[in-house]
Design a protein around this motif. Structure first.
Motif, short mmCIF file in Angstrom:
data_model
loop_
_atom_site.label_atom_id
_atom_site.label_comp_id
_atom_site.label_asym_id
_atom_site.label_seq_id
_atom_site.Cartn_x
_atom_site.Cartn_y
_atom_site.Cartn_z
N ARG A 22 -8.97 -8.21 9.89
CA ARG A 22 -9.94 -8.57 10.86
C ARG A 22 -10.29 -10.12 10.76
O ARG A 22 -9.96 -10.92 11.35
CB ARG A 22 -10.94 -8.32 10.13
CG ARG A 22 -11.52 -7.19 9.63
CD ARG A 22 -12.46 -6.88 11.09
NE ARG A 22 -12.91 -4.98 10.82
CZ ARG A 22 -13.60 -4.47 12.57
NH1 ARG A 22 -12.99 -5.19 13.22
NH2 ARG A 22 -13.76 -3.86 11.97
N PHE B 112 0.93 -1.12 0.38
CA PHE B 112 0.04 0.30 -0.25
C PHE B 112 1.00 1.45 0.14
O PHE B 112 0.80 2.04 -0.61
CB PHE B 112 -0.84 -0.13 1.06
CG PHE B 112 -1.62 1.50 1.28
CD1 PHE B 112 -3.06 1.61 0.74
CD2 PHE B 112 -1.35 1.88 2.23
CE1 PHE B 112 -3.68 2.70 0.61
CE2 PHE B 112 -2.07 3.35 2.73
CZ PHE B 112 -3.29 3.47 1.72
N TYR C 232 -6.73 -4.53 5.47
CA TYR C 232 -7.81 -3.69 6.83
C TYR C 232 -8.43 -5.69 6.23
O TYR C 232 -8.54 -6.27 7.98
CB TYR C 232 -9.31 -3.18 6.21
CG TYR C 232 -10.30 -3.26 6.63
CD1 TYR C 232 -10.30 -2.52 8.77
CD2 TYR C 232 -11.00 -4.05 6.00
CE1 TYR C 232 -11.86 -2.73 8.96
CE2 TYR C 232 -12.64 -4.51 7.14
CZ TYR C 232 -12.39 -4.11 8.62
OH TYR C 232 -13.81 -3.64 8.84
N HIS C 233 -9.45 -6.27 5.71
CA HIS C 233 -9.30 -7.38 5.62
C HIS C 233 -8.81 -8.92 7.31
O HIS C 233 -9.27 -9.73 7.45
CB HIS C 233 -9.92 -7.83 4.85
CG HIS C 233 -11.17 -7.26 4.16
ND1 HIS C 233 -11.58 -6.54 3.12
CD2 HIS C 233 -12.33 -6.98 5.07
CE1 HIS C 233 -12.84 -6.21 3.00
NE2 HIS C 233 -13.69 -6.41 4.10
N ILE D 32 -7.34 -2.40 1.00
CA ILE D 32 -8.30 -2.65 1.04
C ILE D 32 -8.59 -4.90 1.79
O ILE D 32 -9.10 -5.06 2.45
CB ILE D 32 -9.39 -3.28 0.29
CG1 ILE D 32 -10.27 -0.76 0.13
CG2 ILE D 32 -10.44 -4.37 1.08
CD1 ILE D 32 -11.37 -1.60 -1.43
N LEU E 133 -6.09 1.06 -3.22
CA LEU E 133 -6.47 0.71 -3.27
C LEU E 133 -7.18 -0.66 -2.97
O LEU E 133 -7.48 -1.46 -1.75
CB LEU E 133 -8.19 0.55 -3.53
CG LEU E 133 -8.57 2.57 -3.82
CD1 LEU E 133 -9.59 2.09 -4.57
CD2 LEU E 133 -8.17 3.21 -2.94
N TYR F 38 -14.81 -12.63 5.25
CA TYR F 38 -13.96 -11.26 5.50
C TYR F 38 -13.10 -11.49 3.82
O TYR F 38 -13.07 -10.55 3.53
CB TYR F 38 -12.90 -11.52 6.24
CG TYR F 38 -13.84 -10.36 6.89
CD1 TYR F 38 -13.84 -9.76 7.37
CD2 TYR F 38 -14.20 -11.45 8.89
CE1 TYR F 38 -14.84 -9.92 9.22
CE2 TYR F 38 -13.49 -10.96 10.16
CZ TYR F 38 -14.59 -10.12 9.60
OH TYR F 38 -14.98 -9.22 11.64
#
Lengths: 262, 262
Positions: A63, A29, A59-60, A56, A52, A90
């Motif tokens: 999680r 990123f 982030y997943h 993204i 992007l 997810y």
């Protein structure tokens, strides 16, 4: 999906692989955000999309990592299910957002005319969303027939995406420089190889792999495939943009002058 | 609002939808922050507003996600209310900040003269704040008459916003390029379709939908509407800016030169 009991090594392998994915995604990123300024303006949208995708995904993975940790408890030397469900959705939510972006970044880096680019992006995006959305009902089913049917349905848009990228995109890029052609071919092969892993992973329960090994193989396999298909693919896109700039004799420094006289 | 008991699937659907909203909001945030540099200076304020909208919404979805998780406990295969209240006010606080920004970004991207832009932004912002503020007393009431009255009051500023955007804004943009007109029309339709969902969701308790399904439908519906009304709308604003730049023959590179001689 009910979770199996895992050995210490099995649990840790997935745990560390998920953490590796987080590091790879956020590392990439930062690279894509910063490195876009090494390109002329027309290639930057491709790098923005790359950033992007990995943002993204990062982030997943964060999680998924937390969900994995919460789903097991270390009891008497083994990792038993804690009762907290492991949320595999997810991955599908991630793919729903990132897969359309992945096909779009390949189109974007080619900097085709709007007339060619617009319809191609629209077709690929719709196909990608259908592919992910029809895969999910099969993934969460424990019935092999249901898995098989949704797996088959999901393969149709997948085949269509490959057709558009190989046949239609091939025609639109037939006059590109040899180095660009070569990189473009490699990128499409990377896409085929990494995306090809997902259906294999999907079929694993049908193949009768033992529960503990299957869970570990699935998580490790998905993580490696995601790192290659997102970070690796993004680096290929960057290389294509650089090759195209070279073929055009363009540089960031003279971007201003070049566009002003265009 | 007292919470119902939810099935595993119902709880997870909302859970994953809230996580999807977080990913979509923060992903779009990164996009708007970076992609504003693909536009000439006069269109950047619209992208800055877009990034504020999705950044603020991402924060609120993070809070809503945590609140949702804390409000339920997994007991014997179903999700029962844990006793910790689910805080729905986050949505209204979010709208209070983001809805005025959403109408402002549409005005901003049109780059109208200050004389036209100023009063229009002021009227729309005030109407948006009144719309949200009068909706809230109804939302938290369990009495259908109270809900109905506040819902009606809240619809007046909503109708006024539509009037300003369709009639007054239509006049101010009558001489725009055809592609710009087309995108502007699509954006206003997107706004109408997504904003139109909120009153429907608001009316759901009046319509006598069963508690569990109503809660799930409301959360899923609000999330989808928010993603379309904030991220999707922001992308439309970006497309309008690009179409306007194209119509003007402007590019980022010669922005400096053009502005210097203006």
């Amino acid at each position: 999906m009910s979770l199996p009991t895992l050995s210490h090594g099995e649990f840790e392998l997935v745990y560390n692989m998920l953490s590796l994915a987080i590091a790879a995604m956020f590392g990439s990123f930062v690279f894509f955000v910063i490195a876009r300024n090494q390109l002329t303006h027309k290639y930057r949208p491709a790098l923005i999309m790359s950033s992007l995708v990995v943002g993204i995904a990062g982030y997943h993975y964060w999680r998924i990592f937390n969900s994995w940790e919460a789903a097991f408890t270390l009891t008497e030397g083994v990792y038993k299910p804690s009762g907290t469900p492991f949320n595999d959705a997810y991955r599908y939510v991630d793919w729903l957002l990132t897969v359309p972006l992945l096909v779009a970044e390949l189109i974007a880096v080619l900097a085709l005319t709007r007339a060619v680019r617009g319809p191609m992006m629209a077709k690929l995006t719709v196909a990608a969303v259908i592919m992910i959305a029809t895969g999910y009902p099969g993934e969460i089913s424990s019935d092999n027939t249901t898995r098989g049917i949704w797996g088959f349905v999901s393969t149709i848009p997948f085949a269509y995406i490959l057709y558009v990228l190989w046949v239609q995109l091939g025609k639109a890029t037939a006059d590109a420089a040899p180095r660009v052609q070569k990189l473009l071919g490699d990128t499409k092969l990377l896409l085929l190889a990494t995306w090809g892993f997902y259906p294999i992973a999907y079929l694993m329960p049908q193949l009768g792999v033992e529960a503990g090994s299957a869970t570990v193989a699935l998580q490790v396999g998905y993580s490696i495939a995601d790192i290659l298909a997102k970070c690796g693919y993004g680096f290929m896109i960057y290389a294509i943009a650089q090759a195209k700039m070279e073929a055009e004799g363009a540089s960031v420094s003279n971007d201003v002058a070049a566009e002003a006289t265009a």
